[in-house]
Design a protein around this motif. Structure first.
Motif, PDB file in Angstrom:
ATOM      1  N   ILE A  72       0.840  -1.211   0.000  1.00  6.37           N
ATOM      2  CA  ILE A  72       0.000   0.000   0.000  1.00  6.37           C
ATOM      3  C   ILE A  72       0.872   1.257   0.000  1.00  6.37           C
ATOM      4  O   ILE A  72       0.614   2.215  -0.747  1.00  6.37           O
ATOM      5  CB  ILE A  72      -0.971  -0.025   1.198  1.00  6.37           C
ATOM      6  CG1 ILE A  72      -2.063  -1.071   0.941  1.00  6.37           C
ATOM      7  CG2 ILE A  72      -1.596   1.361   1.432  1.00  6.37           C
ATOM      8  CD1 ILE A  72      -2.919  -1.383   2.141  1.00  6.37           C
ATOM      9  N   LEU A  75       2.097   1.733  -3.464  1.00  5.82           N
ATOM     10  CA  LEU A  75       1.036   2.219  -4.369  1.00  5.82           C
ATOM     11  C   LEU A  75       0.836   3.718  -4.176  1.00  5.82           C
ATOM     12  O   LEU A  75       0.634   4.469  -5.145  1.00  5.82           O
ATOM     13  CB  LEU A  75      -0.274   1.468  -4.118  1.00  5.82           C
ATOM     14  CG  LEU A  75      -0.281  -0.006  -4.536  1.00  5.82           C
ATOM     15  CD1 LEU A  75      -1.585  -0.676  -4.077  1.00  5.82           C
ATOM     16  CD2 LEU A  75      -0.141  -0.149  -6.054  1.00  5.82           C
ATOM     17  N   LEU A  76       0.896   4.168  -2.924  1.00  3.34           N
ATOM     18  CA  LEU A  76       0.784   5.612  -2.655  1.00  3.34           C
ATOM     19  C   LEU A  76       1.962   6.362  -3.270  1.00  3.34           C
ATOM     20  O   LEU A  76       1.791   7.438  -3.838  1.00  3.34           O
ATOM     21  CB  LEU A  76       0.703   5.864  -1.142  1.00  3.34           C
ATOM     22  CG  LEU A  76      -0.622   5.458  -0.480  1.00  3.34           C
ATOM     23  CD1 LEU A  76      -0.495   5.442   1.037  1.00  3.34           C
ATOM     24  CD2 LEU A  76      -1.754   6.393  -0.912  1.00  3.34           C
ATOM     25  N   ALA A  80      -0.899   5.839  -7.342  1.00  5.84           N
ATOM     26  CA  ALA A  80      -1.909   5.022  -8.019  1.00  5.84           C
ATOM     27  C   ALA A  80      -3.300   5.436  -7.571  1.00  5.84           C
ATOM     28  O   ALA A  80      -3.549   5.565  -6.369  1.00  5.84           O
ATOM     29  CB  ALA A  80      -1.683   3.541  -7.687  1.00  5.84           C
ATOM     30  N   ASP A  81      -4.197   5.692  -8.524  1.00 11.09           N
ATOM     31  CA  ASP A  81      -5.583   6.018  -8.161  1.00 11.09           C
ATOM     32  C   ASP A  81      -6.505   4.913  -8.660  1.00 11.09           C
ATOM     33  O   ASP A  81      -6.064   3.879  -9.149  1.00 11.09           O
ATOM     34  CB  ASP A  81      -5.975   7.407  -8.666  1.00 11.09           C
ATOM     35  CG  ASP A  81      -5.976   7.503 -10.180  1.00 11.09           C
ATOM     36  OD1 ASP A  81      -6.362   6.518 -10.843  1.00 11.09           O
ATOM     37  OD2 ASP A  81      -5.592   8.572 -10.704  1.00 11.09           O
ATOM     38  N   ARG A  82      -7.803   5.155  -8.532  1.00 10.22           N
ATOM     39  CA  ARG A  82      -8.779   4.100  -8.827  1.00 10.22           C
ATOM     40  C   ARG A  82      -8.808   3.670 -10.284  1.00 10.22           C
ATOM     41  O   ARG A  82      -9.438   2.675 -10.628  1.00 10.22           O
ATOM     42  CB  ARG A  82     -10.173   4.591  -8.452  1.00 10.22           C
ATOM     43  CG  ARG A  82     -10.449   4.421  -7.004  1.00 10.22           C
ATOM     44  CD  ARG A  82     -11.865   4.849  -6.735  1.00 10.22           C
ATOM     45  NE  ARG A  82     -12.204   4.635  -5.348  1.00 10.22           N
ATOM     46  CZ  ARG A  82     -13.216   5.230  -4.758  1.00 10.22           C
ATOM     47  NH1 ARG A  82     -13.970   6.085  -5.422  1.00 10.22           N
ATOM     48  NH2 ARG A  82     -13.467   4.984  -3.500  1.00 10.22           N
ATOM     49  N   GLY A 103      -8.291  -5.470  -3.672  1.00  5.77           N
ATOM     50  CA  GLY A 103      -9.647  -5.387  -3.137  1.00  5.77           C
ATOM     51  C   GLY A 103      -9.850  -4.285  -2.122  1.00  5.77           C
ATOM     52  O   GLY A 103     -10.956  -3.735  -2.005  1.00  5.77           O
ATOM     53  N   ILE A 104      -8.809  -3.939  -1.377  1.00  6.73           N
ATOM     54  CA  ILE A 104      -8.980  -2.985  -0.272  1.00  6.73           C
ATOM     55  C   ILE A 104      -8.389  -1.601  -0.550  1.00  6.73           C
ATOM     56  O   ILE A 104      -8.834  -0.621   0.042  1.00  6.73           O
ATOM     57  CB  ILE A 104      -8.389  -3.537   1.050  1.00  6.73           C
ATOM     58  CG1 ILE A 104      -6.884  -3.806   0.926  1.00  6.73           C
ATOM     59  CG2 ILE A 104      -9.139  -4.783   1.492  1.00  6.73           C
ATOM     60  CD1 ILE A 104      -6.206  -4.214   2.231  1.00  6.73           C
ATOM     61  N   TYR A 105      -7.392  -1.496  -1.431  1.00  9.29           N
ATOM     62  CA  TYR A 105      -6.768  -0.181  -1.688  1.00  9.29           C
ATOM     63  C   TYR A 105      -7.790   0.716  -2.377  1.00  9.29           C
ATOM     64  O   TYR A 105      -8.343   0.354  -3.420  1.00  9.29           O
ATOM     65  CB  TYR A 105      -5.533  -0.364  -2.579  1.00  9.29           C
ATOM     66  CG  TYR A 105      -4.802   0.925  -2.905  1.00  9.29           C
ATOM     67  CD1 TYR A 105      -4.009   1.569  -1.969  1.00  9.29           C
ATOM     68  CD2 TYR A 105      -4.912   1.500  -4.173  1.00  9.29           C
ATOM     69  CE1 TYR A 105      -3.341   2.750  -2.275  1.00  9.29           C
ATOM     70  CE2 TYR A 105      -4.246   2.681  -4.491  1.00  9.29           C
ATOM     71  CZ  TYR A 105      -3.462   3.304  -3.533  1.00  9.29           C
ATOM     72  OH  TYR A 105      -2.799   4.473  -3.832  1.00  9.29           O
ATOM     73  N   MET A 106      -8.048   1.872  -1.774  1.00 10.04           N
ATOM     74  CA  MET A 106      -9.064   2.795  -2.289  1.00 10.04           C
ATOM     75  C   MET A 106     -10.422   2.111  -2.498  1.00 10.04           C
ATOM     76  O   MET A 106     -11.180   2.491  -3.368  1.00 10.04           O
ATOM     77  CB  MET A 106      -8.607   3.458  -3.581  1.00 10.04           C
ATOM     78  CG  MET A 106      -7.461   4.446  -3.371  1.00 10.04           C
ATOM     79  SD  MET A 106      -7.249   5.513  -4.795  1.00 10.04           S
ATOM     80  CE  MET A 106      -6.097   6.724  -4.117  1.00 10.04           C
ATOM     81  N   ARG A 107     -10.692   1.112  -1.700  1.00  9.64           N
ATOM     82  CA  ARG A 107     -11.911   0.292  -1.790  1.00  9.64           C
ATOM     83  C   ARG A 107     -12.022  -0.463  -3.112  1.00  9.64           C
ATOM     84  O   ARG A 107     -13.123  -0.798  -3.547  1.00  9.64           O
ATOM     85  CB  ARG A 107     -13.176   1.117  -1.546  1.00  9.64           C
ATOM     86  CG  ARG A 107     -13.216   1.783  -0.164  1.00  9.64           C
ATOM     87  CD  ARG A 107     -14.634   2.166   0.253  1.00  9.64           C
ATOM     88  NE  ARG A 107     -14.628   2.877   1.524  1.00  9.64           N
ATOM     89  CZ  ARG A 107     -14.643   4.193   1.632  1.00  9.64           C
ATOM     90  NH1 ARG A 107     -14.672   4.952   0.551  1.00  9.64           N
ATOM     91  NH2 ARG A 107     -14.634   4.761   2.816  1.00  9.64           N
ATOM     92  N   GLY A 108     -10.885  -0.729  -3.740  1.00  8.08           N
ATOM     93  CA  GLY A 108     -10.915  -1.651  -4.880  1.00  8.08           C
ATOM     94  C   GLY A 108     -10.438  -1.105  -6.201  1.00  8.08           C
ATOM     95  O   GLY A 108     -11.016  -0.165  -6.724  1.00  8.08           O
TER      96      GLY A 108
END
Lengths: 341, 341
Positions: A72, A75-76, A80-82, A103-108
Motif C-alpha cells: 500500500i 502504491l501511494l 496510483a488512483d482508482r 480489493g482494499i486499496y481505495m476500496r478496490g
C-alpha cells in the motif's frame, strides 16, 4: 486464445497459451503496477522491463499484513488512483497478496494475474479467493473478488524449481480425486518427468484443471456448498502447514492421505492405496508424524467449522468428493487414532 | 418499524424508532460480538450486559490497521467462525472499523450497526462504505459492503456530547445542500437546541437524512457518478482533517465553505452566504487558515482523482449539487487564491 468466464458479479478473461508479453494489450502501462517476488523478478527480467513493479521477498512467511502495508505504501508512492490496474505476476503467495490489496486499496482497483507456478495456474489464481495468514492461521483474513483476467504463459514454467512442480501437482491430484476419475487415470499413466518434457500435454493438463476449478467456483462462488470440495486435504493441511513450515503441496498431500483414511471409515472408500501411490509417484509425502493436539487447536478454528461440527471433505470413490459434517469430538478422536497408529 | 432496502447484491433492514434492546431478536447472542468504544460502553453499560463485546479506545486516531489487528485477535479468542455476527455499536469510527473487519475476517461475516451518534445515524452507518486511515490519508483502505441491519434508537443520543451533535449536523447540512432545499429551509428555521428538545422532530430529521443518503447510494452503489455528490465538502475536508486533527464535521464544514466559493466561480452559485450562515448557526467553523501546500499534497491523492483532474463536488444552487471535473492545476491555483485571500 480468450475464454470469458462469468461469475456472480464479474467476469474474467482467461488467455490460455498466450505470451506474457501480450500484457500490454490488456492494461495501460502507465497506470499499472506489477507485483512479484524476487525469484520471479530475477528469472524473468525482460518481462518486467520498464513496467512499474513492486518486488516482494519470496515465501509464505511474507503472506502477512506487514507485506500488505508495504504494498500500500508503494502504491501511494506511485500515486496510483482508482483508474489503475494491479497485476500479480508469480505463484500463489503473490496472487493471494495482490488480489487482496487490489480489493482494499481505495476500496478496490481492477486487477489481473500472470501465474508463474503450476499451483497458481491450476488453483490459486482462479476463483477470486485471496488473503493473508494471521499468526498460525492460514488465509484467516481475505476476500472473494474475481480478477479481470488470467494470462497463461507455459514458458514461464521453464525456470520453476522441481520442488514447485511437485507442490503444484498436489492440487492437480486433488482435482482428480474429487471430480475427475479419467484425469486420475491419466496421472497414474504419466510421470512428472514426462509432463515437463511434453509441452502440449502439460498445457492441456493445466487448462483441464483451470476449467475444472472454474466450474466448481461458478456453481458456488461464495462457498455455501460445492466449492467446499476444493478443500479436500486442506483442513488438516492448513493446520500443519504453518506449524511445520511445510510446502503447501506437502501439507495438502498429508491432509489428503488422512482424509482418505477418514473416508474409509466414514464412507466406505476403498481406494486409499491408489491415491497414496499417485501422491508418492509425483514426489509428495503421505504418511507423517505430527503433534495432533497442537494441530487440533489450529484445525478447530478452520473457516469450514460451523458451531460444533466441521464440514470435512471426504471421498466416496476416486473422482467423487463429498462434504460431510463431522462432530468436532468424533473428528478429534479419529485424527488421534490415525496419526498415532 | 422495519424498512427493507435493496442494494445490488444485498439488502439491509432499517429499524427506525426501535429500542436497542431489540437486538436480541435480530442476532443469536452466543454467536455475536459487539464492537464499541470506551465512551459508548461507559454510557450504555446495560445495553452490553453479557453480550460478547470488544471495547476499543475512542477516536479517529484508532481507525487504523493496528486496531483491525487487535479486533481480529479478539475474534480468534472468541473462536468466532463464519456463522457469527459482528455488530458495531457506536459512531462513525466504530461503524467503519466494524464493517471493514466483518468484510475481511474469514473472508466475510454478517454484520449490523447500532449507530449512537448523529453522524453515524445519518451518514457513516449507511451505504456500506467502510475502511481505515493510512498515515495522513483518510479511508485509503476499505470496502463497499452492506450491513444486514441498522437499528436506530434515538434514546442513545441522550449521552452524546454537544461537540458530537455539531459534528453530525455537518452531514445533515451537506445533504440539504446537495439534494434537499426544503430541508435546508427547515434547518434555517430551527436550532440545535430545538432539535435536542423535540424528539419527534429529531427522529423525523434523522429518518429523512438516512433515507436521502440511502436513495443516493441505491442509485450508484459503487460510486461511478451520483454517489460522488455525498463527498461535498469532503475532498478538502479529508485533506485537512488529519493534518490538524480536526473533528470530521469541522473539516467538512470548512470544505463546504471553500466548495461554495469554488462554485461561485465555476457554476455561478450565488448562495454562499446562506450556507455559511447555517453552518455557523449549528456551531460549525467555516473560514479557516491552513497550509494550502501541505493540504494539496494530500488532496491530490484523493480517491476521486482521475488522472490529471479531480471530480470536485460543487453546487448549482442550494439543493442541487453537481460533479465537476476540475484540472488539478486550475484547482490548485483556485485553492491558493481562496485560502490566502
Amino acid at each position: 486464445m480468450k475464454t470469458r468466464v462469468s461469475f456472480s458479479n464479474a467476469s474474467c478473461d482467461y488467455y490460455f497459451d498466450t505470451s506474457a508479453r501480450r500484457l500490454e494489450e490488456l492494461v495501460p502501462r502507465a497506470k499499472t503496477v506489477l507485483v512479484t517476488d524476487e525469484h520471479v523478478f530475477a528469472h524473468h527480467q525482460a518481462l518486467f522491463g520498464d513496467w512499474n513493479t513492486i518486488v516482494l521477498k519470496p515465501g509464505e512467511q511474507y503472506k502477512v499484513q506487514e507485506t500488505v502495508n508495504a504494498i500500500i505504501d508503494q502504491l501511494l508512492d506511485f500515486e496510483a488512483d482508482r483508474s489503475w490496474w494491479i497485476v500479480g505476476v508469480g505463484g500463489g503467495v503473490i496472487t493471494d497478496l495482490t488480489g487482496y490489496v487490489a480489493g482494499i486499496y481505495m476500496r478496490g482497483l481492477q486487477f489481473g494475474f500472470i501465474p508463474t507456478s503450476i499451483l497458481a495456474m491450476v488453483d490459486a489464481s482462479i476463483g477470486g479467493k485471496n488473503g493473508i495468514d494471521v499468526g498460525i492461521y492460514k488465509n484467516m483474513v481475505g476476500l472473494i473478488r474475481q480478477p479481470s483476467f488470467l494470462l497463461y504463459d507455459i514458458d514461464l514454467l521453464k525456470s520453476l524449481p522441481e520442488s514447485e512442480w511437485i507442490n503444484g501437482m498436489a492440487e492437480v491430484i486433488k482435482h482428480a480425486c474429487i471430480k475427475d476419475a479419467p484425469m486420475f487415470k491419466l496421472l497414474e499413466e504419466n510421470t512428472l518427468a514426462k509432463l515437463k518434457r511434453d509441452k502440449a500435454l502439460l498445457a492441456q493438463l493445466i487448462r483441464r484443471n483451470a476449467l475444472l476449478k472454474t466450474k466448481v467456483v461458478q456453481a458456488d462462488e461464495f462457498e455455501q456448498g460445492e466449492r467446499k470440495l476444493l478443500n479436500f486435504g486442506h483442513t488438516l493441511g492448513h493446520a500443519i502447514e504453518n506449524m511445520y513450515d511445510l510446502p503447501h503441496g506437502h501439507a495438502v498431500s498429508i491432509g489428503m492421505t488422512v482424509a482418505c483414511h477418514l473416508s474409509a471409515r466414514l464412507t466406505g472408500f476403498t481406494q486409499t492405496e491408489r491415491v497414496v501411490d499417485v501422491l508418492e509417484k509425483y514426489g509428495l509425502p503421505t504418511y507423517a508424524v505430527f503433534d495432533v493436539d497442537k494441530a487440533w487447536d489450529i484445525l478447530k478454528m478452520d473457516k469450514k467449522r460451523a458451531a460444533d461440527a466441521m464440514n470435512y471433505i471426504l471421498l466416496n470413490k476416486i473422482g467423487q468428493g463429498i462434504i460431510q459434517s463431522i462432530p468436532l469430538e468424533g473428528l478429534q478422536s479419529l485424527l488421534i487414532e490415525f496419526v498415532t497408529s
